[in-house]
Design a protein around this motif. Structure first.
Motif, PDB file in Angstrom:
ATOM      1  N   PHE A  10       0.804  -1.215   0.000  1.00  0.00           N
ATOM      2  CA  PHE A  10       0.000   0.000   0.000  1.00  0.00           C
ATOM      3  C   PHE A  10       0.839   1.267   0.000  1.00  0.00           C
ATOM      4  O   PHE A  10       0.407   2.296  -0.505  1.00  0.00           O
ATOM      5  N   ARG A  11       2.046   1.210   0.576  1.00  0.00           N
ATOM      6  CA  ARG A  11       2.934   2.371   0.583  1.00  0.00           C
ATOM      7  C   ARG A  11       4.350   1.919   0.219  1.00  0.00           C
ATOM      8  O   ARG A  11       5.235   1.848   1.071  1.00  0.00           O
ATOM      9  N   PRO A  12       4.606   1.627  -1.047  1.00  0.00           N
ATOM     10  CA  PRO A  12       5.935   1.128  -1.413  1.00  0.00           C
ATOM     11  C   PRO A  12       7.048   2.166  -1.270  1.00  0.00           C
ATOM     12  O   PRO A  12       8.197   1.810  -1.081  1.00  0.00           O
ATOM     13  N   THR A  42       7.347   4.446   1.205  1.00  0.00           N
ATOM     14  CA  THR A  42       7.705   4.479   2.637  1.00  0.00           C
ATOM     15  C   THR A  42       7.188   3.192   3.276  1.00  0.00           C
ATOM     16  O   THR A  42       6.169   3.195   3.973  1.00  0.00           O
ATOM     17  N   PRO A  43       7.867   2.100   3.058  1.00  0.00           N
ATOM     18  CA  PRO A  43       7.354   0.811   3.526  1.00  0.00           C
ATOM     19  C   PRO A  43       7.476   0.632   5.040  1.00  0.00           C
ATOM     20  O   PRO A  43       8.423   1.102   5.661  1.00  0.00           O
ATOM     21  N   VAL A  44       6.477   0.010   5.591  1.00  0.00           N
ATOM     22  CA  VAL A  44       6.512  -0.371   7.002  1.00  0.00           C
ATOM     23  C   VAL A  44       7.272  -1.688   7.137  1.00  0.00           C
ATOM     24  O   VAL A  44       8.050  -1.874   8.074  1.00  0.00           O
ATOM     25  N   LEU A  45       7.047  -2.592   6.193  1.00  0.00           N
ATOM     26  CA  LEU A  45       7.708  -3.885   6.187  1.00  0.00           C
ATOM     27  C   LEU A  45       8.633  -3.983   4.973  1.00  0.00           C
ATOM     28  O   LEU A  45       8.184  -3.920   3.837  1.00  0.00           O
ATOM     29  N   SER A  46       9.907  -4.111   5.251  1.00  0.00           N
ATOM     30  CA  SER A  46      10.862  -4.310   4.160  1.00  0.00           C
ATOM     31  C   SER A  46      12.069  -5.074   4.698  1.00  0.00           C
ATOM     32  O   SER A  46      12.353  -5.048   5.893  1.00  0.00           O
ATOM     33  N   VAL A  47      12.749  -5.747   3.788  1.00  0.00           N
ATOM     34  CA  VAL A  47      13.932  -6.524   4.127  1.00  0.00           C
ATOM     35  C   VAL A  47      15.044  -6.121   3.163  1.00  0.00           C
ATOM     36  O   VAL A  47      14.833  -6.089   1.954  1.00  0.00           O
ATOM     37  N   VAL A  48      16.219  -5.824   3.721  1.00  0.00           N
ATOM     38  CA  VAL A  48      17.367  -5.474   2.898  1.00  0.00           C
ATOM     39  C   VAL A  48      18.395  -6.594   3.057  1.00  0.00           C
ATOM     40  O   VAL A  48      18.882  -6.855   4.153  1.00  0.00           O
ATOM     41  N   LEU A  49      18.672  -7.283   1.953  1.00  0.00           N
ATOM     42  CA  LEU A  49      19.641  -8.374   1.919  1.00  0.00           C
ATOM     43  C   LEU A  49      20.430  -8.278   0.623  1.00  0.00           C
ATOM     44  O   LEU A  49      19.998  -7.638  -0.333  1.00  0.00           O
ATOM     45  N   PRO A  50      21.589  -8.951   0.573  1.00  0.00           N
ATOM     46  CA  PRO A  50      22.259  -9.057  -0.725  1.00  0.00           C
ATOM     47  C   PRO A  50      21.354  -9.836  -1.688  1.00  0.00           C
ATOM     48  O   PRO A  50      20.580 -10.704  -1.269  1.00  0.00           O
ATOM     49  N   PHE A  51      21.461  -9.514  -2.957  1.00  0.00           N
ATOM     50  CA  PHE A  51      20.569 -10.128  -3.941  1.00  0.00           C
ATOM     51  C   PHE A  51      20.695 -11.643  -3.959  1.00  0.00           C
ATOM     52  O   PHE A  51      19.706 -12.356  -4.106  1.00  0.00           O
TER      53      PHE A  51
END
Length: 120
Positions: A36-38, A40-49
C-alpha cells in the motif's frame, strides 16, 4: 563408489556456479512487503541479492519435496498395508511350522516307544 564420483562431478560445478552467482550479485536489494505504501514501507527486508536468490531456491526445493511427498502418500499407505499382511502371513507360517514340527516329533516319539519294550 561410482555414485560418489557422480555426486562429486555434479556438486563441484554446482558449487562453483553458486559461488560465482553470489559474488556477482552481492549488492544490497530492498524487498518491500508493504503493497500500500511502497515508497515508505513499514515492512521491508534489505539483503544481498544472492540471499533472495538462495532463499527462493530453498523455498522451491522445500515446496517440491513436500509436493512429491504428498503425491506419494497412497504408495506409502499401500506399502504399510502390504507390510502388515506379509507380517501376518509370516506369523501364520511360523505357527504352522511349529505345529508341524511338534506333530512330527510326537509321531517320532510314538514310533520309538514300542522299540523300547523288552521281550522278557
Amino acid at each position: 563408489m561410482l555414485k560418489r564420483i557422480l555426486w562429486l562431478l555434479t556438486a563441484f560445478p554446482a558449487a562453483a556456479l553458486l559461488i560465482t552467482l553470489a559474488v556477482a550479485n552481492r549488492h544490497s536489494v530492498r524487498l518491500v512487503l508493504d503493497p500500500f505504501r511502497p515508497e515508505t514501507p513499514v515492512l521491508s527486508v534489505v539483503l544481498p541479492f544472492y540471499g533472495f536468490l538462495f532463499g527462493a531456491l530453498l523455498i522451491g526445493v522445500l515446496l517440491g519435496g513436500a509436493a512429491t511427498w504428498m503425491s506419494q502418500g497412497r504408495w506409502r499407505r499401500t506399502a504399510r498395508v502390504r507390510t502388515g499382511e506379509a507380517r501376518r502371513w509370516q506369523t501364520e507360517a511360523d505357527r504352522l511350522m511349529r505345529e508341524r514340527d511338534a506333530e512330527v516329533a510326537a509321531r517320532a516319539k510314538a514310533l520309538a516307544a514300542p522299540e523300547k519294550r523288552n521281550a522278557a
